[in-house]
Structures are given as structure tokens and as C-alpha cells.
Design a protein around this motif. Structure first.
Motif, PDB file in Angstrom:
ATOM      1  N   SER A   1       2.347   8.525  -9.134  1.00  0.00           N
ATOM      2  CA  SER A   1       2.234   7.236  -7.825  1.00  0.00           C
ATOM      3  C   SER A   1       0.854   7.036  -7.476  1.00  0.00           C
ATOM      4  CB  SER A   1       3.016   7.733  -7.420  1.00  0.00           C
ATOM      5  OG  SER A   1       3.303   7.227  -6.300  1.00  0.00           O
ATOM      6  N   SER A   2       0.717   5.617  -7.157  1.00  0.00           N
ATOM      7  CA  SER A   2      -0.454   5.212  -6.862  1.00  0.00           C
ATOM      8  C   SER A   2      -0.412   6.259  -5.096  1.00  0.00           C
ATOM      9  CB  SER A   2      -0.897   3.969  -6.665  1.00  0.00           C
ATOM     10  OG  SER A   2      -0.126   3.182  -6.243  1.00  0.00           O
ATOM     11  N   ALA A   3       0.671   6.128  -4.883  1.00  0.00           N
ATOM     12  CA  ALA A   3       0.896   6.217  -3.299  1.00  0.00           C
ATOM     13  C   ALA A   3       1.376   8.221  -3.186  1.00  0.00           C
ATOM     14  CB  ALA A   3       1.564   5.648  -2.090  1.00  0.00           C
ATOM     15  N   PRO A   4       0.545   9.134  -2.841  1.00  0.00           N
ATOM     16  CA  PRO A   4       0.317  10.166  -3.084  1.00  0.00           C
ATOM     17  C   PRO A   4       1.083  10.969  -1.663  1.00  0.00           C
ATOM     18  CG  PRO A   4      -1.825   9.909  -2.184  1.00  0.00           C
ATOM     19  CD  PRO A   4      -1.432   8.380  -2.858  1.00  0.00           C
ATOM     20  N   GLU A   5       1.679  11.765  -2.167  1.00  0.00           N
ATOM     21  CA  GLU A   5       2.129  11.987  -0.858  1.00  0.00           C
ATOM     22  C   GLU A   5       1.294  12.734   0.810  1.00  0.00           C
ATOM     23  OE1 GLU A   5       3.888  15.943  -0.869  1.00  0.00           O
ATOM     24  OE2 GLU A   5       5.287  16.021   1.003  1.00  0.00           O
TER      25      GLU A   5
ATOM     26  N   LEU B   1       3.890   4.183   3.874  1.00  0.00           N
ATOM     27  CA  LEU B   1       4.077   2.800   3.077  1.00  0.00           C
ATOM     28  C   LEU B   1       4.516   1.919   4.210  1.00  0.00           C
ATOM     29  CD1 LEU B   1       6.773   4.636   1.039  1.00  0.00           C
ATOM     30  CD2 LEU B   1       4.872   4.157  -0.010  1.00  0.00           C
ATOM     31  N   LYS B   2       3.661   0.555   4.260  1.00  0.00           N
ATOM     32  CA  LYS B   2       3.093  -0.430   5.055  1.00  0.00           C
ATOM     33  C   LYS B   2       4.183  -1.443   4.400  1.00  0.00           C
ATOM     34  CE  LYS B   2      -1.280  -0.502   4.816  1.00  0.00           C
ATOM     35  NZ  LYS B   2      -2.678  -1.322   4.930  1.00  0.00           N
ATOM     36  N   GLY B   3       4.884  -1.967   5.800  1.00  0.00           N
ATOM     37  CA  GLY B   3       5.720  -2.889   5.557  1.00  0.00           C
ATOM     38  C   GLY B   3       6.391  -2.963   5.442  1.00  0.00           C
ATOM     39  N   ILE B   4       6.978  -1.860   5.552  1.00  0.00           N
ATOM     40  CA  ILE B   4       8.822  -1.780   4.770  1.00  0.00           C
ATOM     41  C   ILE B   4       9.715  -1.681   6.387  1.00  0.00           C
ATOM     42  CG2 ILE B   4      10.683  -0.119   4.237  1.00  0.00           C
ATOM     43  CD1 ILE B   4       8.233  -1.100   2.590  1.00  0.00           C
ATOM     44  N   ASN B   5       8.835  -1.341   6.896  1.00  0.00           N
ATOM     45  CA  ASN B   5       9.941  -1.572   9.017  1.00  0.00           C
ATOM     46  C   ASN B   5      10.203  -2.219   9.748  1.00  0.00           C
ATOM     47  OD1 ASN B   5      10.895   0.175  11.184  1.00  0.00           O
ATOM     48  ND2 ASN B   5       8.856  -0.649  12.108  1.00  0.00           N
ATOM     49  N   TYR B   6      11.160  -2.916   9.968  1.00  0.00           N
ATOM     50  CA  TYR B   6      11.431  -4.149  10.956  1.00  0.00           C
ATOM     51  C   TYR B   6      11.620  -3.969  11.885  1.00  0.00           C
ATOM     52  CZ  TYR B   6      15.590  -4.544   8.822  1.00  0.00           C
ATOM     53  OH  TYR B   6      17.371  -4.132   8.743  1.00  0.00           O
TER      54      TYR B   6
ATOM     55  N   PRO C   1       8.147   4.123   6.986  1.00  0.00           N
ATOM     56  CA  PRO C   1       8.067   5.587   6.194  1.00  0.00           C
ATOM     57  C   PRO C   1       7.174   6.098   5.045  1.00  0.00           C
ATOM     58  CG  PRO C   1       9.290   3.686   4.653  1.00  0.00           C
ATOM     59  CD  PRO C   1       8.576   2.853   5.735  1.00  0.00           C
TER      60      PRO C   1
ATOM     61  N   ALA D   1       5.049   8.089   2.590  1.00  0.00           N
ATOM     62  CA  ALA D   1       4.939   8.471   1.533  1.00  0.00           C
ATOM     63  C   ALA D   1       5.857  10.121   1.164  1.00  0.00           C
ATOM     64  CB  ALA D   1       4.420   7.921   0.268  1.00  0.00           C
ATOM     65  N   LEU D   2       7.033  10.203   0.306  1.00  0.00           N
ATOM     66  CA  LEU D   2       6.998  11.995  -0.710  1.00  0.00           C
ATOM     67  C   LEU D   2       6.420  12.192  -1.332  1.00  0.00           C
ATOM     68  CD1 LEU D   2      10.764  11.938  -0.279  1.00  0.00           C
ATOM     69  CD2 LEU D   2       9.449  12.303   1.709  1.00  0.00           C
ATOM     70  N   ALA D   3       6.365  13.341  -1.760  1.00  0.00           N
ATOM     71  CA  ALA D   3       5.809  13.705  -3.129  1.00  0.00           C
ATOM     72  C   ALA D   3       6.958  13.317  -4.202  1.00  0.00           C
ATOM     73  CB  ALA D   3       5.930  15.206  -3.305  1.00  0.00           C
TER      74      ALA D   3
END
Lengths: 120, 150
Positions: free
Chosen positions: A47-51, A55-60, A67, A69-71
Motif C-alpha cells: 500500500s502507498s499508505a503505510p501503517e 487517511l484524510k477526508g474520511i471523517n465528516y 481514521p 491506516a492499519l498495517a
């Protein structure tokens, strides 16, 4: 997914006919039972988003946070496959897969439209 | 937007309303007014119910107006395109997509997964697997010109 038919086959006329119908529907899929005994190829996608990445833009919500990112291993295996063109192409190539027939039908419609649409 | 209307039956109305900012005349006023509902009532209730949501987040809402002009409403999670634009950091989706046009943004699979988790909580998604919802989100991203990377 193969059910034993003997137990319900004699429990009454109605259930017998339902089972018969189900037999026909399941038969193609039963031929396609995947052999999971072979060891699965190790996932090569990283993944390009390591643990730990946010993760931007998800929370509203006002009181929430984006949130983290997990492993990679914490996510289900299928997640890495949904974007994989090889997996998709393998399904399209497999004549027992629904996708194969959908794609074949789609191409046939395109070809048909092309022939009909003779506006040169 | 569906209007099922034998005389006494309820009519449904589907709108997208910014959280906490209900009441402008154009979208809501006339739509509710036609069905005999006072838009201020709806707006007060809506703003109250969405007070925990970031101001201005677009929220689809389904309003059921009964024959006696009372109403109930259900709010759903924001549109997928809203999440994707924020996740990719862009204001608007692509004007054109396809092999001759570059992508306008990028999201990764973990973001897709989180978006799908939020969507899964919606009532209409109960029959879908999380994998199915993820595939749907990926499809939305592609149609907006957003590249999905691992």
C-alpha cells in the motif's frame, strides 16, 4: 457450497422440485469450485499508505477524526484484488464465470450497434 | 425523487441538504411547500439532528410526507463523490475521463475501505458485502477521473 441432496430429496414433492431447480442453477458453479489447497501466491501489492498514515477526508463528524491506516495485513485480502486488472482479466477469461458472459454480451452489443450505426 | 400518490398515501421526497444549513428557499422551500409541509419545521429538525456533523457536509435526506401533512425523514451518509473529492484533495471531479485524459486525483485502497465502511452503515446497503461496496466506490472514483492506487 455443494449441499447434500439426499436428505431433503424425499421429504415431499414440493421440496424435490425446488431441489431439482437448484441443481440446475448450481451445476455450472459446482464445476467451478476453486481448489484452495494450492498455496495462495503471496500478495505483492504494497500500500502507498503505510501503517500510521492519516487517511484524510474520511471523517465528516465534528467530534471525529480521520481514521489512521492499519498495517497492510490488517485489511482483508480481497481489498488488494479489487483494483488488480489481472484478477479481473482472469475472471473474464474463465468461461464459467459470470463476468465472462457479461463481457461477451457487452462486446456483442457493441459490435451489433457498430454495424447498425452506419452513419458514414 | 418519487411521488407515489394515491390520495392518502405518503409521498417521498429525496433532497441533498448541507448539514446544519437547511432552509434556503430554492431547494427545500418549494419542494416541501408543495406537499403542505412548513419548511421551517423540517429545517429546525434537520439542523438539530445534524448538529454533530461538520457544517455544510451534503447529506442526502429522504422525507416521507404523510397524507395528514406530518413528515418523517431519514438522513444518509454523504455522497460517495463527496468523500472521494476530499480524500483526493480536489474540488471538482474530472470534466472528461478516459484513456486520453489524465486523472485529476488519487486515492488509495485504504481510503476506499474506510469510505465503504461508512457507506455500509446506510440502510439501503444491508444486502451488500463490504467487498461489493468497495467495488462500487472504486467505480465511482473511476467515473470521476480519480485514480485508485494501492
Amino acid at each position: 457450497m455443494l449441499k447434500s441432496f439426499t436428505s431433503t430429496a424425499f421429504s415431499g414433492l414440493r421440496t424435490v422440485s425446488q431441489q431439482q431447480v437448484r441443481c440446475i442453477q448450481v451445476s455450472a458453479r459446482s464445476l467451478n469450485v476453486k481448489d484452495d489447497s494450492a498455496p495462495k501466491a503471496k500478495r505483492t501489492v504494497v500500500s502507498s499508505a503505510p501503517e500510521g498514515t492519516v487517511l484524510k477526508g474520511i471523517n465528516y463528524m465534528k467530534d471525529g477524526k480521520d481514521p489512521v491506516a492499519l498495517a497492510d495485513d490488517a485489511y482483508p485480502e480481497w481489498l488488494w484484488e479489487i483494483n488488480d486488472p489481472e484478477v479481473r482479466n482472469a475472471r473474464i477469461a474463465d468461461p464459467l464465470d459470470k463476468k465472462h458472459h457479461k463481457e461477451a454480451r457487452r462486446q456483442a452489443i457493441k459490435a451489433d450497434n457498430f454495424i447498425r450505426d452506419k452513419k458514414t | 425523487m418519487s411521488k407515489k400518490a394515491p390520495a392518502a398515501a405518503a409521498s417521498l421526497l429525496r433532497l441533498v441538504v448541507p448539514a446544519g444549513k437547511a432552509t434556503p428557499s430554492p431547494p427545500i422551500g418549494p419542494a416541501l411547500g408543495q406537499r403542505g409541509v412548513k419548511s421551517m419545521d423540517f429545517c429546525k429538525q434537520f439542523n438539530d439532528r445534524t448538529k454533530n456533523v461538520d457544517l455544510g457536509t451534503p447529506l442526502p435526506v429522504i422525507i416521507t410526507v404523510k397524507g395528514d401533512r406530518t413528515f418523517t425523514f431519514v438522513t444518509k451518509s454523504p455522497p460517495t463523490s463527496f468523500f472521494l473529492k476530499r480524500a483526493a484533495g480536489i474540488e471538482k471531479g474530472a470534466t472528461n475521463i478516459g484513456k486520453d485524459h489524465p486523472f485529476v486525483g488519487k486515492v488509495n485502497l485504504k481510503q476506499i475501505y474506510e469510505i465503504a465502511k461508512i457507506k455500509q452503515a446506510d440502510e439501503g446497503m444491508g444486502h451488500l458485502s463490504l467487498k461489493g461496496i468497495c467495488s462500487g466506490v472504486v467505480g465511482s472514483a473511476r467515473s470521476m477521473g480519480i485514480e485508485v492506487v494501492a
